[in-house]
Motif scaffolding. Structure first.
Motif, PDB file in Angstrom:
ATOM      1  N   ARG A 183     -16.836   1.672  -8.719  1.00  0.00           N
ATOM      2  CA  ARG A 183     -17.836   2.569  -8.148  1.00  0.00           C
ATOM      3  C   ARG A 183     -19.179   1.735  -8.186  1.00  0.00           C
ATOM      4  O   ARG A 183     -19.797   1.782  -6.894  1.00  0.00           O
ATOM      5  N   TRP A 214     -17.221   4.722  -1.701  1.00  0.00           N
ATOM      6  CA  TRP A 214     -16.184   5.407  -2.042  1.00  0.00           C
ATOM      7  C   TRP A 214     -16.381   6.719  -2.741  1.00  0.00           C
ATOM      8  O   TRP A 214     -17.012   7.104  -3.626  1.00  0.00           O
ATOM      9  N   ASP A 215     -15.494   7.697  -2.457  1.00  0.00           N
ATOM     10  CA  ASP A 215     -15.639   9.167  -2.953  1.00  0.00           C
ATOM     11  C   ASP A 215     -14.640   9.263  -4.210  1.00  0.00           C
ATOM     12  O   ASP A 215     -14.068   8.048  -4.663  1.00  0.00           O
ATOM     13  N   THR A 216     -14.682  10.021  -4.676  1.00  0.00           N
ATOM     14  CA  THR A 216     -14.289  10.330  -6.270  1.00  0.00           C
ATOM     15  C   THR A 216     -12.658  10.206  -6.067  1.00  0.00           C
ATOM     16  O   THR A 216     -12.098   9.573  -6.925  1.00  0.00           O
ATOM     17  N   ALA A 217     -12.189  10.722  -5.180  1.00  0.00           N
ATOM     18  CA  ALA A 217     -10.691  10.671  -4.980  1.00  0.00           C
ATOM     19  C   ALA A 217     -10.256   9.213  -4.799  1.00  0.00           C
ATOM     20  O   ALA A 217      -9.172   8.751  -5.417  1.00  0.00           O
ATOM     21  N   ARG A 218     -10.907   8.354  -4.030  1.00  0.00           N
ATOM     22  CA  ARG A 218     -10.505   7.238  -3.537  1.00  0.00           C
ATOM     23  C   ARG A 218     -10.665   6.380  -4.951  1.00  0.00           C
ATOM     24  O   ARG A 218      -9.978   5.413  -5.235  1.00  0.00           O
ATOM     25  N   LEU A 219     -11.756   6.495  -5.547  1.00  0.00           N
ATOM     26  CA  LEU A 219     -11.851   5.878  -6.869  1.00  0.00           C
ATOM     27  C   LEU A 219     -10.839   6.028  -7.694  1.00  0.00           C
ATOM     28  O   LEU A 219     -10.476   5.149  -8.562  1.00  0.00           O
ATOM     29  N   HIS A 220     -10.386   7.183  -7.670  1.00  0.00           N
ATOM     30  CA  HIS A 220      -9.221   7.611  -8.758  1.00  0.00           C
ATOM     31  C   HIS A 220      -8.239   6.918  -8.466  1.00  0.00           C
ATOM     32  O   HIS A 220      -7.586   6.332  -9.359  1.00  0.00           O
ATOM     33  N   GLN A 221      -7.789   7.022  -7.350  1.00  0.00           N
ATOM     34  CA  GLN A 221      -6.689   6.161  -6.815  1.00  0.00           C
ATOM     35  C   GLN A 221      -6.753   4.882  -6.897  1.00  0.00           C
ATOM     36  O   GLN A 221      -5.762   4.196  -7.496  1.00  0.00           O
ATOM     37  N   ALA A 222      -7.650   4.026  -6.549  1.00  0.00           N
ATOM     38  CA  ALA A 222      -7.844   2.833  -6.701  1.00  0.00           C
ATOM     39  C   ALA A 222      -8.040   2.076  -8.333  1.00  0.00           C
ATOM     40  O   ALA A 222      -7.231   1.202  -8.664  1.00  0.00           O
ATOM     41  N   ASP A 282       0.833  -1.198  -0.028  1.00  0.00           N
ATOM     42  CA  ASP A 282       0.115   0.011   0.094  1.00  0.00           C
ATOM     43  C   ASP A 282       0.657   1.127   0.083  1.00  0.00           C
ATOM     44  O   ASP A 282       0.316   2.284  -0.023  1.00  0.00           O
ATOM     45  N   HIS A 330     -18.299  -0.609  -5.060  1.00  0.00           N
ATOM     46  CA  HIS A 330     -17.816   0.212  -3.680  1.00  0.00           C
ATOM     47  C   HIS A 330     -18.661   1.467  -3.718  1.00  0.00           C
ATOM     48  O   HIS A 330     -18.155   2.659  -3.835  1.00  0.00           O
TER      49      HIS A 330
END
Length: 463
Positions: free
Chosen positions: A338, A344-352, A246, A341
């Motif tokens: 999305r 999950w917010d937009t930032a977390r989705l982008h990172q994942a 991680d 999950h």
């Protein structure tokens, strides 16, 4: 990446014996999935200042010292990196050695040398202090290096975190459990994953208590070796492991986008015109864009192929990807995440999403600098690589990560061969995808320390 700390009782002054022991522990750790092994302070000679002072010529070493050959060879054979702490021969015309951490890469070559900056007590009469911070990038993770008393200075960890380091590697010789416990605060205060390799035994006026371990950025201790309280049968060797996957720098990291591009103008070329390279034929791409790469990347693939063992060859699967197609792939995978999950917010989705598909603006494939490939037999038959190409983290339960710990020995060996050949040719791997390698793009520049990328996004003329 799984990383390991090794503690053992060195033979005082016997560099050859201790190097051989390190090689054995490194090989054992690699067999258990480790991609990096860290050894304690002055483990190559044992922490005995009087012994080192008495032989200022024989005890210090350089990175290419013949006595370190077993460690270098073990790194090459296993595809594992090592941090070996030793008396390092003086550089720059100095007369006194340093307490040096030699970082040896998975190809057996020196990655960097860090000289301990903050000497303690009698160390000041034997050694010269270093002047520069220790930094290196391995497996997509930026590491900080610190040696024992360095870690008593909070600014050392603070600078490491400010420099973008995700993991701190400590080679130490602490004598008490209380001192070892202080690493929890370092981890918590600076958001670092900390790995400690602590020495054992009595060296002159000092004693090492063992207790090597690992701490999460929360300060939680997640691995601990035994405490050394006195002589034990054998050398008391022990390995502790921690997973830092991680901590990988993902494509979505701002540090990647911050790399400037100085486009070199190199052309995209069709790899199918190169008879030495086997190209997969099952791509659903009637225009054939997938078969294009920058000329410099193709030449490096041919160099890598020549270095492979008999009976194996590279199979090219995908190279160039038009920016519009890259955007579509990224958005489709983000939509899958999305749906799976919804919290999950937009930032977390982008990172994942960036673990598996590069964000369109910085995608190496769209610059013509990235290639997806695998190993096959000389006859073109597939070999076991652990997962199919393009297996997502969800589909593969994380086995798509290059240094995934639960691979079969055969798959691990094949990945090791692929890594060695491509790394030696100058490419870098995206650590969440064993098949993805690149040269000249922003991620390559970040991983290698280059001042700028050579390739930016490019449209394929006429297609």
């Amino acid at each position: 990446m799984i990383i390991a700390a090794a503690q053992f009782l060195p033979v005082p002054g016997d560099i050859e014996a201790n190097a051989a022991r390190m090689a054995g522990l490194l090989t054992e750790a690699a067999g258990r999935g480790a991609g990096l092994v860290v050894f304690p302070e002055l483990a190559l000679t044992h922490y005995d200042l009087a012994l080192i002072a008495a032989d200022p010529v024989g005890m210090p070493v350089t990175a290419d010292d013949a006595r370190l050959a077993p460690v270098r060879e073990a790194c090459r054979a296993t595809g594992t990196a090592a941090v070996v702490n030793a008396a390092g021969r003086a550089t720059g015309g100095g007369s006194r050695p340093a307490i040096s951490s030699f970082v040896i890469g998975p190809d057996g070559a020196l990655v960097t040398r860090y000289d301990k900056v903050h000497l303690f007590g009698d160390e000041n009469t034997v050694f010269a202090p270093g002047t520069a911070p220790g930094r290196c990038t391995l497996g997509g993770i930026r590491f900080a290096l610190a040696t024992c008393f360095d870690n008593s200075h909070p600014e050392v960890a603070a600078r490491a975190a400010a420099d973008g380091c995700r993991v701190s590697l400590a080679s130490s010789f602490h004598g008490s459990a209380e001192r070892v416990a202080g690493y929890a605060q370092q981890a918590r205060d600076h958001g670092l994953h900390v790995l400690l390799a602590n020495g054992m035994g009595t060296g002159g006026s000092a004693s090492g208590c063992g207790l090597s371990g690992a701490w999460l950025p929360s300060g939680e201790r997640v691995a601990a070796a035994a405490e050394w309280t006195g002589p034990v049968p054998g050398d008391g060797a022990e390995l502790v492991f921690t997973d830092v996957r991680d901590r990988i720098t993902l494509m979505a990291d701002p540090a990647v986008a911050a790399i400037p591009v100085e486009e070199c103008g190199e052309q995209l070329v069709d790899v199918r015109a190169e008879p030495a390279l086997l190209v997969a034929e099952d791509r659903n791409d009637p225009l054939g864009a997938y078969a294009f790469l920058r000329e410099g990347v193709l030449q490096r693939l041919l160099v890598a192929q020549k270095s492979l063992p008999d009976g194996l060859r590279l199979q090219f699967v995908e190279g160039y990807r038009p920016p519009g197609l890259q955007r579509r792939y990224f958005e489709e995978y983000a939509d899958e995440l999305r749906a799976a999950h919804p919290d999950w917010d937009t930032a977390r989705l982008h990172q994942a999403a960036s673990r598996y598909v590069s964000p369109p603006g910085i995608a190496p494939h769209s610059a013509g600098g990235a290639v997806d490939l695998t190993l096959v037999t000389a006859e073109g038959e597939p070999v076991d690589m652990g997962t199919p190409i393009n297996a997502s983290p969800e589909e593969s339960d994380g086995a798509c990560y290059t240094a995934a710990p639960e691979l079969t020995p055969v798959a691990r060996a094949h990945r090791r061969v692929l890594n060695a050949a491509l790394t030696a040719a100058g490419l870098v791997n995206y650590p969440t995808e064993w098949w993805h390698w690149s040269y000249g793009d922003r991620y390559w520049a970040l991983a290698t320390g280059a001042e700028h990328a050579l390739y930016g996004p490019k449209e394929l003329a006429g297609r």
